[in-house]
Design a protein around this motif. Structure first.
Motif, PDB file in Angstrom:
ATOM      1  N   ALA A  59       0.732  -1.114  -0.056  1.00 26.92           N
ATOM      2  CA  ALA A  59      -0.210  -0.029  -0.051  1.00 26.92           C
ATOM      3  C   ALA A  59       0.514   1.400   0.375  1.00 26.92           C
ATOM      4  CB  ALA A  59      -0.846   0.199   1.272  1.00 26.92           C
ATOM      5  N   THR A  60       0.934   1.757  -0.827  1.00 25.53           N
ATOM      6  CA  THR A  60       1.386   3.079  -1.072  1.00 25.53           C
ATOM      7  C   THR A  60       1.219   4.503  -1.749  1.00 25.53           C
ATOM      8  OG1 THR A  60       1.568   3.435  -3.720  1.00 25.53           O
ATOM      9  CG2 THR A  60       3.488   1.962  -2.734  1.00 25.53           C
ATOM     10  N   TYR A  61       0.838   5.249  -0.589  1.00 21.49           N
ATOM     11  CA  TYR A  61       0.388   6.796  -0.475  1.00 21.49           C
ATOM     12  C   TYR A  61       1.005   7.991  -0.291  1.00 21.49           C
ATOM     13  CZ  TYR A  61      -2.512   3.518   2.522  1.00 21.49           C
ATOM     14  OH  TYR A  61      -3.638   2.522   2.553  1.00 21.49           O
ATOM     15  N   GLN A  62       1.489   9.208  -1.614  1.00 18.83           N
ATOM     16  CA  GLN A  62       1.732  10.127  -1.761  1.00 18.83           C
ATOM     17  C   GLN A  62       0.888  11.288  -1.687  1.00 18.83           C
ATOM     18  OE1 GLN A  62       4.712  10.564  -3.437  1.00 18.83           O
ATOM     19  NE2 GLN A  62       4.609  12.682  -2.798  1.00 18.83           N
ATOM     20  N   VAL A  63       1.090  11.937  -0.279  1.00 18.05           N
ATOM     21  CA  VAL A  63       0.645  12.738   0.172  1.00 18.05           C
ATOM     22  C   VAL A  63       0.757  14.963  -1.021  1.00 18.05           C
ATOM     23  CG1 VAL A  63       0.720  14.937   1.220  1.00 18.05           C
ATOM     24  CG2 VAL A  63       0.972  12.629   2.520  1.00 18.05           C
ATOM     25  N   LEU A  64      -0.083  15.451  -1.796  1.00 20.93           N
ATOM     26  CA  LEU A  64      -0.076  15.821  -2.327  1.00 20.93           C
ATOM     27  C   LEU A  64       0.383  17.333  -2.408  1.00 20.93           C
ATOM     28  CD1 LEU A  64      -3.250  14.637  -4.587  1.00 20.93           C
ATOM     29  CD2 LEU A  64      -0.674  14.640  -5.448  1.00 20.93           C
ATOM     30  N   PRO A  65       0.664  17.536  -2.802  1.00 17.44           N
ATOM     31  CA  PRO A  65       1.710  19.491  -2.691  1.00 17.44           C
ATOM     32  C   PRO A  65       0.437  20.303  -1.558  1.00 17.44           C
ATOM     33  CG  PRO A  65       1.723  19.185  -4.659  1.00 17.44           C
ATOM     34  CD  PRO A  65       0.929  18.325  -3.904  1.00 17.44           C
ATOM     35  N   ASN A  66       0.575  21.073  -1.207  1.00 16.62           N
ATOM     36  CA  ASN A  66      -0.608  21.484   0.331  1.00 16.62           C
ATOM     37  C   ASN A  66      -1.366  20.929   0.979  1.00 16.62           C
ATOM     38  OD1 ASN A  66      -3.283  20.269  -0.626  1.00 16.62           O
ATOM     39  ND2 ASN A  66      -2.723  22.434  -2.082  1.00 16.62           N
TER      40      ASN A  66
END
Length: 212
Positions: free
Chosen positions: A34-41
């Motif tokens: 499971a991979t998660y990418q926090v997006l800008p802002n």
């Protein structure tokens, strides 16, 4: 002539020992990813979650009591093991988490979900290898501001982005912060030091000198 009981114990004991060796040496079942990418802002994140032997997937968060809370998601895709996209059906019950249904099998689900208070958490029914990627403007290395569930591995990458990972996790919790919040913490600490000095100064001024 029957073999005495003590003679028959030898082969049985050897077989038992061999079975134990096989069990102990066998590698554990591989965890899903499971991979998660926090997006800008930091108002949303992109998720990519593997599922196996499944015919549905529910979009929900877990509160402190273990109850499922609805999560509003967008850009949902379902990808089969061969890399092709698979059609699915939506289920949207009132005041409950939405879910998708599809033919039973192994898939990868991708979606974008909102992020609140710089915190990301998830609970799984089976072990997962989890990774969370944070943009360069966020960090988790200050324990006074960040929160990481047990077993977290933190890697600061050359571009100043951060990767946090867990192995064989049934759940994880991550709270991160930005530079402004860290600067505010240091400013507050300096203020407290100055305040403590002001409050203690009269004590040192009126203290009597030691008698000779």
């Amino acid at each position: 002539m029957r073999t005495p009981n003590r003679d028959r114990c030898g082969p049985a004991l050897a077989a038992l020992c061999a079975a134990l060796v096989i069990i102990l040496c066998a590698p554990p079942a591989g965890a899903l990813d499971a991979t998660y990418q926090v997006l800008p802002n930091a108002t949303s994140y992109a998720a990519r979650v593997d599922i196996t032997g499944a015919s549905n997937y529910m979009f929900a968060d877990t509160d402190m009591l273990g109850e499922n809370l609805p999560v509003t998601v967008t850009n949902v895709t379902l990808i089969a093991e061969n890399g092709t996209r698979v059609d699915f059906n939506w289920t949207n019950p009132w005041n409950a988490p939405s879910s998708i249904t599809f033919p039973k099998g192994n898939y990868t689900v991708t979606y974008i979900a909102p992020l609140n208070n710089n915190q990301l958490q998830e609970t799984y029914l089976s072990p997962y290898n989890v990774s969370v990627a944070l943009p360069a403007e966020y960090d988790v290395r200050n324990p006074l501001l960040a929160g990481l569930s047990q077993g977290a591995n933190v890697t600061r990458l050359p571009d100043n982005s951060t990767l946090v990972s867990w192995n064989q996790a049934l759940s994880f919790n991550l709270r991160f912060y930005d530079q402004a919040r860290e600067d505010l913490l240091y400013l507050f600490a300096e203020f407290m030091v100055i305040l403590a000095a002001i409050l203690l100064m009269p004590f040192f001024l009126i203290r009597k000198p030691p008698e000779v």
